[in-house]
Write a protein that holds these residues in place. Structure first.
Motif, short mmCIF file in Angstrom:
data_model
loop_
_atom_site.label_atom_id
_atom_site.label_comp_id
_atom_site.label_asym_id
_atom_site.label_seq_id
_atom_site.Cartn_x
_atom_site.Cartn_y
_atom_site.Cartn_z
N ILE A 192 0.84 -1.10 0.06
CA ILE A 192 0.05 0.16 0.01
C ILE A 192 0.97 1.28 -0.06
O ILE A 192 0.43 2.19 -0.54
CB ILE A 192 -1.03 0.21 1.18
N THR B 51 -7.81 -3.80 -1.26
CA THR B 51 -6.58 -3.54 -2.28
C THR B 51 -6.63 -5.02 -2.99
O THR B 51 -5.97 -4.81 -4.04
CB THR B 51 -5.48 -3.23 -1.84
N TYR C 79 -7.34 0.02 -6.93
CA TYR C 79 -6.25 -0.43 -5.87
C TYR C 79 -5.80 -1.69 -6.41
O TYR C 79 -4.80 -2.19 -5.76
CB TYR C 79 -6.81 -0.30 -4.55
#
Length: 388
Positions: free
Chosen positions: A43, A141, A183
């Motif tokens: 991330i 994600t 994402y």
């Protein structure tokens, strides 16, 4: 539709490219102390970490980080997370990552204030939660587990070689989840494909049970057809937004309890897959892929009517001039062709399984009775041999 049921899902979803902005609205509902949970740093590479931290600080939140959640979250890690949450008296756990991060956060949320060993209480004895629960929110994600809208939490005890999934009630569901398909673009192809099959397996575990004509099966067939189409597109072009958004949405509906209603459920592919992961730490979706075809070929005679329907309605098998068994077999053959096409692992040897593990894996496999055949330990070993 058979039986009686209640459907309730308290998770609020924010879906789409602009969904992160709604985190500002959600943070107003919780106290000052936020525990930020994430994995091994992906991330940060995509810039999401900086965006989230800025939003938290702009809202006056005090941040307590818990990084390093692994793909198969361990009990040892859960104990560590409980310590962080309890010592800092956090008001919200914010899980930023894939299904493992979400699963882990749920485990911490129910375990931090448990007065006895949470592994024994919640994962072995499967008792109800009767202590304080820390609310959680998710920023997803990676797609696959559906953990963003359910109470599932799968944890691995490396000492006992047990990987156990506990499905908690609505009180443990994420309060909100943010789903931005963009994402998921950074996820490596291997993990993307594993997640795709995790979605498919969730649907099949619920589909291959019962013989009645029910609405739920029609919904599952539609979700499967969408997943098959979109996954083929995504494998060729991982940044096809339409395909990735459809996969993300299908993953959520595959396991948010909707398509389980009015049905019994099988889940033996997952039980065997979990046991394999406990021994090898293999990627979850790939263990399911390696087990599925041998398992379904083994139980097909016991649920032939549904396997025939699956072949016709999902894989477009032409039934003309064929026996029910031939139709069902062709459906599984087409499923296997598709699995190879998108790049799934098709045998457990490639995941690190050796024959001397068979007894232990079979012993660690929870045997359930919701499907078409209740397996014996000996039958599990036979299936494992067929998976090699």
């Amino acid at each position: 539709m058979l039986g009686n049921f209640v459907y309730y899902n308290p998770t609020k979803l924010y879906f789409g490219q602009d969904s992160l902005k709604y985190l500002n609205d959600e943070l107003k509902n919780y106290g000052k102390k936020v525990m930020l949970v994430y994995g091994k740093g992906s991330i940060k590479k995509i810039g999401l970490y900086d965006e989230v931290v800025k939003i938290l600080k702009d809202n006056g939140k005090e941040i307590f980080e818990d990084p390093g959640v692994m793909p198969n979250p361990t009990l040892e890690k859960v104990y560590d997370g409980c310590r962080i949450a309890r010592e800092n008296n956090v008001d919200l756990i914010l899980a930023v990552g894939g299904g493992s991060v979400c699963d882990y956060s749920k485990a911490v949320s129910v375990s931090a204030y448990c007065e006895e060993d949470p592994w024994e209480k919640y994962y072995i004895r499967m008792e109800e939660v009767n202590n304080k629960i820390i609310p959680i929110g998710c920023i997803l994600t990676m797609t696959g587990t559906g953990s963003e809208m359910n109470g599932g939490s799968v944890i691995t005890n490396t000492e006992t070689k047990q990987k156990i999934g506990r499905v908690f009630g609505p009180e443990v569901f994420p309060k909100f989840s943010i789903l931005n398909p963009l994402y998921t673009y950074s996820v490596p192809k291997y993990q993307m494909v594993a997640g795709i099959f995790d979605i498919m397996s969730h649907l099949l575990e619920q589909y291959f049970s019962g013989e009645d004509d029910n609405t739920t099966d029609y919904i599952i067939e539609g979700l499967l057809r969408s997943l098959i189409h979109s996954s083929k597109v995504a494998v060729k072009n991982p940044e096809d937004y339409e395909a990735r958004s459809n996969i993300m949405w299908t993953a959520t509906w595959a396991l948010n309890t909707l398509v389980a209603k009015g049905k019994t459920e099988d889940w033996m592919v997952h039980m065997i897959g979990h046991a394999i992961s406990a021994y090898t730490d293999a990627t979850h979706g790939m263990t399911l892929a390696a087990v599925s075809i041998p398992y379904y070929r083994y139980i097909m005679p016991y649920g032939l009517k549904k396997f025939k329907r699956y072949a016709i309605n999902v894989w477009n098998v032409n039934p003309e001039g064929k026996t029910d068994e031939e139709i069902a077999k062709e459906g599984l053959d087409r499923m296997e062709e598709y699995m190879r096409e998108i790049g799934l692992v098709m045998n457990i040897r490639d995941l690190g399984v050796t024959e001397d593990m068979f007894e232990g894996i079979a012993k660690s496999t929870f045997i359930l009775d919701g499907g078409y055949k209740v397996l014996s330990r000996e039958e599990i070993i036979k299936i494992l041999k067929d998976c090699m």
